[in-house]
Design a protein around this motif. Structure first.
Motif, mmCIF file in Angstrom:
data_model
loop_
_atom_site.group_PDB
_atom_site.id
_atom_site.type_symbol
_atom_site.label_atom_id
_atom_site.label_comp_id
_atom_site.label_asym_id
_atom_site.label_seq_id
_atom_site.Cartn_x
_atom_site.Cartn_y
_atom_site.Cartn_z
ATOM 1 N N GLY A 80 0.784 -1.228 0.000
ATOM 2 C CA GLY A 80 0.000 0.000 0.000
ATOM 3 C C GLY A 80 0.811 1.270 0.000
ATOM 4 N N VAL A 81 2.111 1.174 -0.303
ATOM 5 C CA VAL A 81 2.966 2.352 -0.401
ATOM 6 C C VAL A 81 2.742 3.026 -1.750
ATOM 7 C CG1 VAL A 81 5.369 3.143 -0.544
ATOM 8 C CG2 VAL A 81 4.713 1.420 1.155
ATOM 9 N N ARG A 82 2.630 4.339 -1.749
ATOM 10 C CA ARG A 82 2.465 5.101 -2.994
ATOM 11 C C ARG A 82 3.828 5.355 -3.614
ATOM 12 N NH1 ARG A 82 1.596 6.928 -7.530
ATOM 13 N NH2 ARG A 82 0.370 8.814 -7.949
ATOM 14 N N ILE A 83 3.992 5.005 -4.877
ATOM 15 C CA ILE A 83 5.239 5.214 -5.605
ATOM 16 C C ILE A 83 4.989 6.240 -6.703
ATOM 17 C CG2 ILE A 83 7.040 4.160 -7.013
ATOM 18 C CD1 ILE A 83 6.149 1.446 -5.752
ATOM 19 N N ILE A 84 5.730 7.327 -6.665
ATOM 20 C CA ILE A 84 5.654 8.361 -7.706
ATOM 21 C C ILE A 84 7.012 8.396 -8.392
ATOM 22 C CG2 ILE A 84 5.201 10.781 -8.219
ATOM 23 C CD1 ILE A 84 3.572 10.922 -5.624
ATOM 24 N N ASP A 85 7.100 7.795 -9.556
ATOM 25 C CA ASP A 85 8.390 7.638 -10.219
ATOM 26 C C ASP A 85 8.668 8.790 -11.182
ATOM 27 O OD1 ASP A 85 6.812 7.114 -12.450
ATOM 28 O OD2 ASP A 85 7.329 4.984 -12.565
ATOM 29 N N ARG A 86 9.806 8.684 -11.848
ATOM 30 C CA ARG A 86 10.242 9.770 -12.733
ATOM 31 C C ARG A 86 9.249 10.023 -13.856
ATOM 32 N NH1 ARG A 86 15.668 8.887 -16.027
ATOM 33 N NH2 ARG A 86 14.312 7.448 -17.135
ATOM 34 N N VAL A 87 8.675 8.958 -14.409
ATOM 35 C CA VAL A 87 7.724 9.131 -15.508
ATOM 36 C C VAL A 87 6.532 9.961 -15.047
ATOM 37 C CG1 VAL A 87 6.155 7.934 -17.067
ATOM 38 C CG2 VAL A 87 8.450 7.002 -16.644
ATOM 39 N N GLU A 88 5.978 9.629 -13.887
ATOM 40 C CA GLU A 88 4.828 10.373 -13.383
ATOM 41 C C GLU A 88 5.208 11.810 -13.034
ATOM 42 O OE1 GLU A 88 1.202 9.947 -10.116
ATOM 43 O OE2 GLU A 88 2.615 8.289 -10.416
#
Length: 299
Positions: free
Chosen positions: A189-197
């Protein structure tokens, strides 16, 4: 349980965590001492509400190999962070490789009495376990350990069970990772905001979402910043550089805005590798980051 206070009413205490045992390039062990000796630190050291507390080192000898030594350092670091928080101080941990985060956030959770929120700013996800790791490097495992997965010597240091709340944890800036890490964090349930986003939405919008997640944690939150999240042209002094990272300006402005938020408990800055720094650029960036959370002299 100790209440989470705004840094505006706190004395800031630096805690060095000098370990490279978790990294492939172990020169980051020298990061805290090198920064403490740098001109960039001396330009900060006169601030009346800033102290360099202690610099901690991994225990000498075998101590169960590298993992045992890292566990020993993390237990000591958790105690130091706890001591600072209970004394009404705001801890800033300077590492050292990112395995030290196991100690930092275990100490925060112990004081909070429950898992805390965490903004994890990093080029990597650091969520492998010994079974999934491609390298065996423990600095690729600390977030998994804080979420209750990993070598048992690195677990339960602050609380029994998890130290950070998965639902109140966000990773910002990731651009190099393996599928096993994605699978684990998404299932947790961890939110991942990567480079693409980040490129699609913009840094400010992504930061706002990440902060909404972590600041909703009832027991407060913290920020861990791996310097390799930043573009290596702007922060060359890191052991695991990845191209096309965040801008130093965006990160500085983010820390400035976070500094005054209610419930902000601790800042951690890790993976400073002085052997790879150029002209003190990265040391100066660390100094600027610390300066952004310092209380004004008249507070």
């Amino acid at each position: 349980m100790v209440a989470a206070n705004s840094r505006k009413h706190a004395r800031v205490r630096i805690i060095g965590a000098a370990s490279g045992l978790g990294a492939q390039d172990q020169a980051c062990e020298n990061g805290p001492v090198a920064f403490h000796r740098s001109q960039a630190w001396h330009e900060l050291a006169h601030h009346p509400r800033l102290d360099w507390g202690r610099t901690l080192f991994a225990p000498a000898g075998d101590c169960g190999g590298p993992t045992g030594r890292i566990a020993g350092l993390c237990r000591h670091l958790a105690d130091e962070v706890e001591h600072a928080l209970r004394g009404g101080e705001f801890p800033v941990v300077i590492g050292g490789d990112h395995s030290v985060a196991i100690g930092t956030w275990s100490g925060v959770a112990r004081v909070a009495g429950q898992p805390v929120g965490l903004l994890w700013i990093d080029a990597h996800l650091d969520s492998h376990t010994p079974e999934t790791s491609y390298s065996g490097a423990i600095h690729g495992m600390p977030l998994a350990c804080l979420l209750g997965r990993g070598d048992k010597r690195l677990l339960n240091i602050g609380l029994a069970g998890v130290q950070v709340s998965a639902g109140h944890t966000a990773v910002l800036g990731a651009r190099s990772y393996e599928p096993e890490e994605i699978d684990f964090l998404q299932a947790s349930g961890v939110r991942i905001i990567d480079r693409v986003e980040l490129e699609e939405r913009g840094f400010a919008d992504c930061l706002d979402e990440a902060l909404a997640i972590v600041t909703a944690a009832p027991a407060g939150f913290g920020v861990t910043l791996d310097l390799d999240a930043i573009d290596p042209l702007l922060a060359p002094g890191v052991g695991s550089p990845e191209p096309e990272g965040l801008s130093a300006r965006d990160v500085l402005e983010a820390v400035s805005g976070i500094a005054g938020l209610p419930g902000f408990r601790t800042l951690e800055i890790v993976e400073y590798n002085p052997d790879r720094d150029r002209l003190g650029i990265t040391a100066s960036l660390i100094s600027d980051l610390v300066g952004r959370i310092l209380p004004s002299d008249n507070n």
